[in-house]
Design a protein around this motif. Structure first.
Motif, PDB file in Angstrom:
ATOM      1  N   THR A  17     -16.846 -29.427 -22.993  1.00 40.36           N
ATOM      2  CA  THR A  17     -16.835 -30.739 -22.118  1.00 40.36           C
ATOM      3  C   THR A  17     -15.694 -30.389 -20.843  1.00 40.36           C
ATOM      4  O   THR A  17     -15.827 -30.730 -19.720  1.00 40.36           O
ATOM      5  CB  THR A  17     -16.214 -31.746 -22.971  1.00 40.36           C
ATOM      6  N   ASP A  38      -5.981 -25.122 -27.248  1.00 38.69           N
ATOM      7  CA  ASP A  38      -6.913 -24.067 -27.706  1.00 38.69           C
ATOM      8  C   ASP A  38      -7.612 -23.299 -26.501  1.00 38.69           C
ATOM      9  O   ASP A  38      -8.313 -24.340 -25.801  1.00 38.69           O
ATOM     10  CB  ASP A  38      -7.787 -24.315 -28.846  1.00 38.69           C
ATOM     11  N   SER A  45     -16.055 -25.896 -29.611  1.00 39.78           N
ATOM     12  CA  SER A  45     -17.353 -25.652 -28.944  1.00 39.78           C
ATOM     13  C   SER A  45     -17.948 -24.386 -29.256  1.00 39.78           C
ATOM     14  O   SER A  45     -19.182 -24.052 -29.155  1.00 39.78           O
ATOM     15  CB  SER A  45     -16.879 -25.654 -27.547  1.00 39.78           C
ATOM     16  N   LEU A  51     -27.877 -25.722 -29.937  1.00 36.32           N
ATOM     17  CA  LEU A  51     -29.371 -26.216 -29.824  1.00 36.32           C
ATOM     18  C   LEU A  51     -29.037 -27.391 -28.876  1.00 36.32           C
ATOM     19  O   LEU A  51     -28.171 -28.218 -29.302  1.00 36.32           O
ATOM     20  CB  LEU A  51     -30.127 -26.419 -30.880  1.00 36.32           C
ATOM     21  N   GLY A 289     -19.392 -35.909 -30.331  1.00 33.71           N
ATOM     22  CA  GLY A 289     -19.815 -35.852 -31.874  1.00 33.71           C
ATOM     23  C   GLY A 289     -20.604 -34.282 -31.754  1.00 33.71           C
ATOM     24  O   GLY A 289     -20.123 -33.359 -31.739  1.00 33.71           O
ATOM     25  N   THR A 294     -24.890 -30.635 -25.499  1.00 34.67           N
ATOM     26  CA  THR A 294     -26.158 -31.356 -25.113  1.00 34.67           C
ATOM     27  C   THR A 294     -25.844 -32.267 -23.835  1.00 34.67           C
ATOM     28  O   THR A 294     -26.785 -32.436 -23.011  1.00 34.67           O
ATOM     29  CB  THR A 294     -26.872 -32.020 -26.202  1.00 34.67           C
TER      30      THR A 294
END
Ligand SMILES: Cc1cc2nc3c(=O)[nH]c(=O)nc-3n(C[C@H](O)[C@H](O)[C@H](O)COP(=O)(O)OP(=O)(O)OC[C@H]3O[C@@H](n4cnc5c(N)ncnc54)[C@H](O)[C@@H]3O)c2cc1C
Length: 313
Positions: A17, A38, A45, A51, A289, A294
């Protein structure tokens, strides 16, 4: 130029993100620095399968829009060397007849298909599949090209006070928003995956029951998984790994030929709804989440619009 030379945008968080937001903000002409406890290859991530699939993220209308925007961007990136992004056909299977998903509009080719033995229904569609270690490396390189800095820093609060040098702060801290935004609506849903090498697959497979998924990366296959709400443990469980492989091999028998080369755990930052909104000079963007990858480019586009509005005030 948006914001002018003096406006500095600080992005907190170096997961998918934060890095996607930083890329879009820099492309829009903002001066951007990323701060993170981090670094990219240490985040949740990097554990993602990954997917393209809207999973454990709400609300439906905004998620569908963000996912569609990211789908289009990933389709572009798949044609570029070194991104780790591929477009791949795959199948989701169901034990009962199932209506089209609420996000069907974000996918160009979703269609019901013959269900494998033991299942009642199945969908097939083409989805972006993202090899996260490769992709996060590519995103980091892109940031360097754009002149964005990335600094390891564990923050006790968002750097919003006068003197911090930040004109706008973008909060992409994932679960860290519990501390940085005092937001206890974002909570962990633990996921464990097993990495399998030595098997070649040209499709992904998903059975939401379990959940069980098999997602080919460039050199290995990510085999999942688990959904464990409220579990903060990042330590892989051997018993869970065995149970995941058992489930997944029933779905994709070829996995029996492979060898286990790793086990990973990540804590999905789940929230009742993704928080993407401006609050003064802070833009919050967290709580994606099970769908942070995606939604990444769709969220990054919207964050960039909000930041530009703030800097032009
Ligand atoms: C097993 C598993 C499988 C998954 N599969 C998929 C998938 O197939 N597709 C998909 O789209 N998604 C998937 N996900 C979900 C996806 O991984 C997450 O939604 C996504 O990683 C969230 O990204 P993020 O950048 O918001 O948060 P993170 O990756 O958690 O990054 C948060 C960043 O904020 C920083 N931070 C936090 N607190 C502080 C602080 N106090 N000071 C400084 N920095 C701070 C962290 O250090 C880190 O850099 C999966 C997740 C798991 C666990």
């Amino acid at each position: 130029m948006p914001g002018g030379d003096a406006t500095r945008v600080v992005v907190v968080g170096a997961g998918v993100t934060g890095l996607s937001c930083a890329v879009r903000l820099a492309e829009a002409g903002h001066r951007v620095d990323v701060l993170a406890r981090d670094l990219p290859l240490e985040t949740t991530s990097v554990v993602a399968a990954a997917l393209w699939y809207p999973y454990k993220a709400l609300p439906q209308d905004r998620v569908t829009g963000w996912a569609a925007a990211a789908y289009a961007e990933f389709a572009q990136l798949a044609s570029q060397e070194g991104t780790g992004v591929r477009m791949m056909g795959g199948t989701e299977v169901f034990r009962d007849e199932t209506a089209d998903p609420w996000w069907a509009g974000a996918v160009p080719d979703l269609a019901h298909t013959t269900a494998p033995l033991g299942y009642q229904d199945a969908w097939a569609f083409t989805a972006p599949v993202i090899d996260m270690p490769v992709y996060l490396h590519w995103l980091t390189h892109r940031l360097t090209q754009l002149g964005v800095t990335l600094t390891r820093m564990s923050l006790a609060a968002l750097p919003v006070e006068a003197g911090s040098g930040a004109g706008v702060v973008v909060n992409c801290a994932g679960l860290g928003a519990r501390l940085l935004a005092a937001d206890h609506d974002v909570r962990p849903v633990r996921g464990q995956v097993v990495l399998v090498a030595g098997v070649e697959l040209d499709r992904w497979w998903l059975d939401a029951a379990g959940p069980t998924y098999v997602v080919p990366r460039t050199h290995e296959i990510v085999v999942g998984g688990t959904d464990q709400p409220g579990d903060w443990s990042r330590t892989p469980s051997t018993e869970t790994a065995t149970e995941i492989l058992h489930r997944a091999t029933r779905l994709v028998p070829e996995l029996a030929e492979g060898r286990v080369v790793g086990t990973r755990v990540g804590l999905r930052p789940v929230r009742s709804r993704v928080r993407l909104e401006a609050d003064g000079s802070v833009v919050h963007c967290y709580g994606q989440g099970g769908a942070g990858v995606t939604l990444s480019w769709g969220c990054a586009d919207e964050v960039t619009t909000l930041v530009t509005q703030i800097t032009e005030r």
